[in-house]
Design a protein around this motif. Structure first.
Motif, mmCIF file in Angstrom:
data_model
loop_
_atom_site.group_PDB
_atom_site.id
_atom_site.type_symbol
_atom_site.label_atom_id
_atom_site.label_comp_id
_atom_site.label_asym_id
_atom_site.label_seq_id
_atom_site.Cartn_x
_atom_site.Cartn_y
_atom_site.Cartn_z
ATOM 1 N N LEU A 8 0.794 -1.194 -0.125
ATOM 2 C CA LEU A 8 0.051 0.090 0.069
ATOM 3 C C LEU A 8 0.794 1.294 0.006
ATOM 4 O O LEU A 8 1.906 1.227 0.555
ATOM 5 N N PHE A 9 0.354 2.305 -0.419
ATOM 6 C CA PHE A 9 1.303 3.688 -0.635
ATOM 7 C C PHE A 9 2.515 3.334 -1.263
ATOM 8 O O PHE A 9 3.365 3.690 -0.614
ATOM 9 N N SER A 10 2.647 2.551 -2.345
ATOM 10 C CA SER A 10 3.824 2.021 -2.681
ATOM 11 C C SER A 10 4.930 3.154 -3.409
ATOM 12 O O SER A 10 6.065 2.868 -3.545
ATOM 13 N N GLY A 11 4.322 4.366 -3.532
ATOM 14 C CA GLY A 11 5.110 5.334 -4.272
ATOM 15 C C GLY A 11 5.725 5.127 -5.422
ATOM 16 O O GLY A 11 5.214 4.149 -6.392
ATOM 17 N N CYS A 12 6.943 5.292 -5.636
ATOM 18 C CA CYS A 12 7.834 4.879 -6.774
ATOM 19 C C CYS A 12 8.308 3.371 -6.400
ATOM 20 O O CYS A 12 8.838 2.864 -7.563
ATOM 21 N N GLY A 13 8.299 2.782 -5.338
ATOM 22 C CA GLY A 13 8.616 1.550 -5.195
ATOM 23 C C GLY A 13 9.862 1.316 -4.741
ATOM 24 O O GLY A 13 10.456 0.142 -4.579
ATOM 25 N N GLY A 14 10.341 2.037 -3.496
ATOM 26 C CA GLY A 14 11.601 1.647 -2.577
ATOM 27 C C GLY A 14 11.346 0.721 -2.090
ATOM 28 O O GLY A 14 12.032 -0.305 -2.039
ATOM 29 N N MET A 15 10.250 0.559 -1.394
ATOM 30 C CA MET A 15 9.916 -0.676 -0.412
ATOM 31 C C MET A 15 9.829 -1.944 -1.207
ATOM 32 O O MET A 15 10.267 -2.859 -0.890
ATOM 33 N N ASP A 42 -0.847 3.643 -5.611
ATOM 34 C CA ASP A 42 -0.428 4.860 -5.211
ATOM 35 C C ASP A 42 -1.409 6.044 -5.663
ATOM 36 O O ASP A 42 -1.818 5.638 -7.036
ATOM 37 N N ILE A 43 -1.832 6.925 -4.892
ATOM 38 C CA ILE A 43 -2.597 8.056 -5.623
ATOM 39 C C ILE A 43 -1.901 8.958 -6.471
ATOM 40 O O ILE A 43 -2.476 9.739 -7.193
ATOM 41 N N ASP A 44 -0.566 8.868 -6.264
ATOM 42 C CA ASP A 44 0.405 9.958 -6.848
ATOM 43 C C ASP A 44 0.644 9.649 -8.479
ATOM 44 O O ASP A 44 1.293 8.457 -8.527
ATOM 45 N N GLY A 62 -4.609 5.232 -8.073
ATOM 46 C CA GLY A 62 -5.880 5.412 -7.241
ATOM 47 C C GLY A 62 -5.815 5.578 -5.803
ATOM 48 O O GLY A 62 -4.737 5.401 -5.297
ATOM 49 N N ASP A 63 -7.115 6.013 -5.100
ATOM 50 C CA ASP A 63 -6.936 6.225 -3.712
ATOM 51 C C ASP A 63 -7.248 4.947 -2.976
ATOM 52 O O ASP A 63 -8.341 4.000 -3.562
ATOM 53 N N ILE A 64 -6.631 4.702 -2.050
ATOM 54 C CA ILE A 64 -6.460 3.058 -1.372
ATOM 55 C C ILE A 64 -7.846 2.934 -0.924
ATOM 56 O O ILE A 64 -8.480 1.759 -0.846
ATOM 57 N N GLY A 297 12.525 11.017 -2.416
ATOM 58 C CA GLY A 297 12.519 11.467 -1.017
ATOM 59 C C GLY A 297 11.468 10.896 -0.058
ATOM 60 O O GLY A 297 11.801 10.569 1.094
ATOM 61 N N ASN A 298 10.499 10.332 -0.290
ATOM 62 C CA ASN A 298 9.400 9.758 0.133
ATOM 63 C C ASN A 298 9.452 8.143 0.156
ATOM 64 O O ASN A 298 9.162 7.349 1.116
ATOM 65 N N ALA A 299 10.644 7.634 -0.206
ATOM 66 C CA ALA A 299 10.920 6.194 -0.489
ATOM 67 C C ALA A 299 11.455 5.615 0.625
ATOM 68 O O ALA A 299 12.375 6.277 1.541
ATOM 69 N N VAL A 300 11.285 4.456 1.058
ATOM 70 C CA VAL A 300 11.981 3.371 1.989
ATOM 71 C C VAL A 300 13.311 3.121 0.981
ATOM 72 O O VAL A 300 13.191 2.630 0.199
ATOM 73 N N PRO A 301 14.425 3.104 1.663
ATOM 74 C CA PRO A 301 15.635 2.774 0.913
ATOM 75 C C PRO A 301 15.692 1.330 0.634
ATOM 76 O O PRO A 301 15.454 0.477 1.549
HETATM 77 C C1 LIG Z 1 5.700 7.777 2.353
HETATM 78 S S1 LIG Z 1 5.317 7.531 0.860
HETATM 79 C C2 LIG Z 1 5.510 5.805 0.455
HETATM 80 C C3 LIG Z 1 6.906 5.657 -0.283
HETATM 81 C C4 LIG Z 1 6.872 4.077 -0.510
HETATM 82 N N1 LIG Z 1 6.856 3.417 0.814
HETATM 83 C C5 LIG Z 1 8.379 3.848 -1.021
HETATM 84 O O1 LIG Z 1 9.285 3.259 -0.537
HETATM 85 O O2 LIG Z 1 8.692 4.305 -2.314
HETATM 86 C C6 LIG Z 1 3.460 7.656 0.890
HETATM 87 C C7 LIG Z 1 2.796 7.491 -0.306
HETATM 88 O O3 LIG Z 1 1.302 7.318 -0.087
HETATM 89 C C8 LIG Z 1 0.689 8.003 -1.022
HETATM 90 N N2 LIG Z 1 -0.571 8.030 -0.724
HETATM 91 C C9 LIG Z 1 -1.056 9.111 0.079
HETATM 92 N N3 LIG Z 1 -2.377 9.295 0.099
HETATM 93 C C10 LIG Z 1 -2.880 8.037 -0.426
HETATM 94 C C11 LIG Z 1 -4.257 7.337 -0.727
HETATM 95 N N4 LIG Z 1 -5.372 7.932 -0.242
HETATM 96 N N5 LIG Z 1 -4.372 6.219 -1.605
HETATM 97 C C12 LIG Z 1 -3.064 5.876 -1.864
HETATM 98 N N6 LIG Z 1 -1.938 6.395 -1.953
HETATM 99 C C13 LIG Z 1 -1.985 7.334 -1.090
HETATM 100 C C14 LIG Z 1 1.538 9.218 -1.512
HETATM 101 O O4 LIG Z 1 1.227 9.583 -2.539
HETATM 102 C C15 LIG Z 1 2.934 8.451 -1.227
HETATM 103 O O5 LIG Z 1 3.549 8.238 -2.434
#
Ligand SMILES: C[S@@+](CC[C@H](N)C(=O)[O-])C[C@H]1O[C@@H](n2cnc3c(N)ncnc32)[C@H](O)[C@@H]1O
Length: 318
Positions: A8-15, A42-44, A62-64, A297-301
Motif C-alpha cells: 500500500l502507498f507504494s510510491g515509486c517502489g523503494g519498499m 498509489d494516488i500520485d 488510485g485512492d486506497i 525522498g518519500n521512499a524507503v531505501p
Molecule cells: C511515504 S510515501 C511511500 C513511499 C513508498 N513506501 C516507497 O518506498 O517508495 C507515501 C505515499 O502514500 C501515497 N498516498 C497518500 N494518500 C494516498 C491515498 N489516499 N491512496 C493511496 N496512496 C496514497 C502518497 O502519494 C505517497 O506516495
C-alpha cells in the motif's frame, strides 16, 4: 514457498524493490527474495509512472480507500503509511481520532489486516511518530495493529547502518499472526561495511550547471551564515543528512542537505539523491526533476527494506 506481497502507498517502489530483491547497488548484489508482489498502488500519478517504468508488475493509480476491496489474497502486507496527524487530546479514554483526511490512511492498513489476515506485515513511518501527540499517538497505533490480530514489535532503523550513505532514521513496525514466528523474528543487524557520500556523488565536471547555486545566493548565504545557521553543506567523507521529498526546493536558506565542493555550492542531482537512497543506477526516473525528487525522498531505501524483508521471511520459514 513464494510469499505474496501486497504493497500500500507504494510510491515509486523503494519498499517494493527491497521486498523483491534482485538488484545491484554499489557493487553488492541483493539477491532475489522468495517474494512476489501481487498488488501495489498509489494516488500520485507520477510516482505510479516511475513505478511502472521499473517493475514488470504494474502499480495501480488510485485512492486506497476505493481500491482496498480489490486487494488479492496475500501473505505479507507492506506500507509506509503517510505521516499522521492524529488527534487524541482531551479524549477520555485516549483513542486515535483524525485531524484530517490523511490521518485516516493508517486505518486502511488495519482494515486490510483485519480482512485479509496476511501472515505478517511491515509498516514504516517517520521517527517523529514515536513522540507525536505528547507520545500518546504511538502506543495507540501499536494497539490498533495488535487489536487487528498481530504480535508486534517496533524499532528505529538508521539507513547508515546498512551500507547506505545516509543518516535516515525511520520507525518500522513488524507484526506476525503467529506467536512462534514473532518470537523467531529479529530486526536485521547493522552491517560493518559503511558507505559514504563520496562513494555516490558525481565529480563536479559531470554535473549540469543548473544544479549549482548562483553567486548571489551563495554570497547572501555566506553573509548570514553565523546568524542563521545556513548552508547545510554535507561532508563527502561522511553520511548525508536525510533526503526529503522537497529536495527540488533545496535552497541555501533551507535545512536541506547541499554540497559544497571547492567553494562551489550545489544541490544533488536526482540520480545522486536516488543513490543516497540506495536505488540502483538501473532504476529509471523519466519524469521531471521535481517529481523525481519527491518520489525519491518519500521512499524507503531499497537496501534497508531488503535486509528487513529477509529477516521477516527467515522468521516465517523457521
Ligand atoms: C511515504 S510515501 C511511500 C513511499 C513508498 N513506501 C516507497 O518506498 O517508495 C507515501 C505515499 O502514500 C501515497 N498516498 C497518500 N494518500 C494516498 C491515498 N489516499 N491512496 C493511496 N496512496 C496514497 C502518497 O502519494 C505517497 O506516495
Amino acid at each position: 514457498m513464494t510469499y505474496k506481497v501486497a504493497s500500500l502507498f507504494s510510491g515509486c517502489g523503494g519498499m517494493d524493490l527491497g521486498a523483491e530483491g534482485n538488484f545491484e547497488y554499489q557493487n553488492d548484489f541483493y539477491k532475489k527474495l522468495n517474494t512476489k508482489i501481487v498488488f501495489s498502488s498509489d494516488i500520485d500519478k507520477y510516482a505510479v509512472e516511475i513505478y511502472n517504468d521499473n517493475f514488470e508488475h504494474k502499480s495501480i493509480l488510485g485512492d486506497i480507500r476505493e481500491l482496498k476491496s480489490t486487494l488479492p489474497e496475500h501473505d505479507i502486507l507492506i506500507g509506509g503509511f503517510p505521516c499522521q496527524s492524529f488527534s487524541i487530546v482531551a479524549q477520555n479514554p485516549p483513542r486515535l481520532g483524525y485531524k484530517n483526511d490523511n490521518g485516516k490512511l493508517f486505518f486502511e492498513m488495519i482494515d486490510v489486516l483485519e480482512n485479509k489476515k496476511p501472515l505478517a506485515f511491515i509498516a514504516e513511518n517517520v521517527k517523529g511518530l514515536l513522540s507525536a501527540n505528547k507520545k500518546q499517538a504511538f502506543p495507540l497505533v501499536l494497539k490498533s495493529f495488535k487489536d487487528a490480530g498481530y504480535h508486534c514489535t517496533f524499532k528505529v532503523l538508521d539507513s547508515s547502518n546498512f551500507s547506505i550513505p545516509q543518516k535516515r532514521e525511520r520507525v518500522f513496525i513488524v507484526g506476525f499472526r503467529d506467536l512462534i514466528a514473532s518470537n523467531k523474528f529479529d530486526y536485521p543487524e547493522s552491517i560493518d561495511k559503511k558507505s559514504h557520500l563520496k562513494d555516490v556523488i558525481f565529480s563536479e565536471n559531470e554535473v549540469d550547471d543548473k544544479y549549482f547555486f548562483s553567486e548571489k545566493a551563495v554570497n547572501g548565504m555566506l553573509r548570514n551564515q553565523e546568524k542563521m545557521n545556513k548552508g547545510r553543506a554535507q561532508d563527502p567523507e561522511s553520511f548525508c543528512n536525510t533526503i526529503t521529498a522537497h529536495l527540488s526546493k533545496a535552497s541555501l536558506n533551507s535545512v536541506d542537505p547541499v554540497l559544497c565542493i571547492e567553494g562551489r555550492y550545489r544541490r544533488f542531482t536526482p540520480r545522486e539523491a536516488a543513490r543516497i537512497q540506495s536505488f540502483p543506477d538501473s532504476f529509471q526516473f523519466k519524469v521531471s526533476d521535481t517529481r523525481s525528487y519527491k518520489a525519491i525522498g518519500n521512499a524507503v531505501p531499497p537496501v534497508l527494506m531488503w535486509h528487513l524483508m529477509k529477516s521477516v521471511i527467515r522468521a516465517l520459514e523457521q
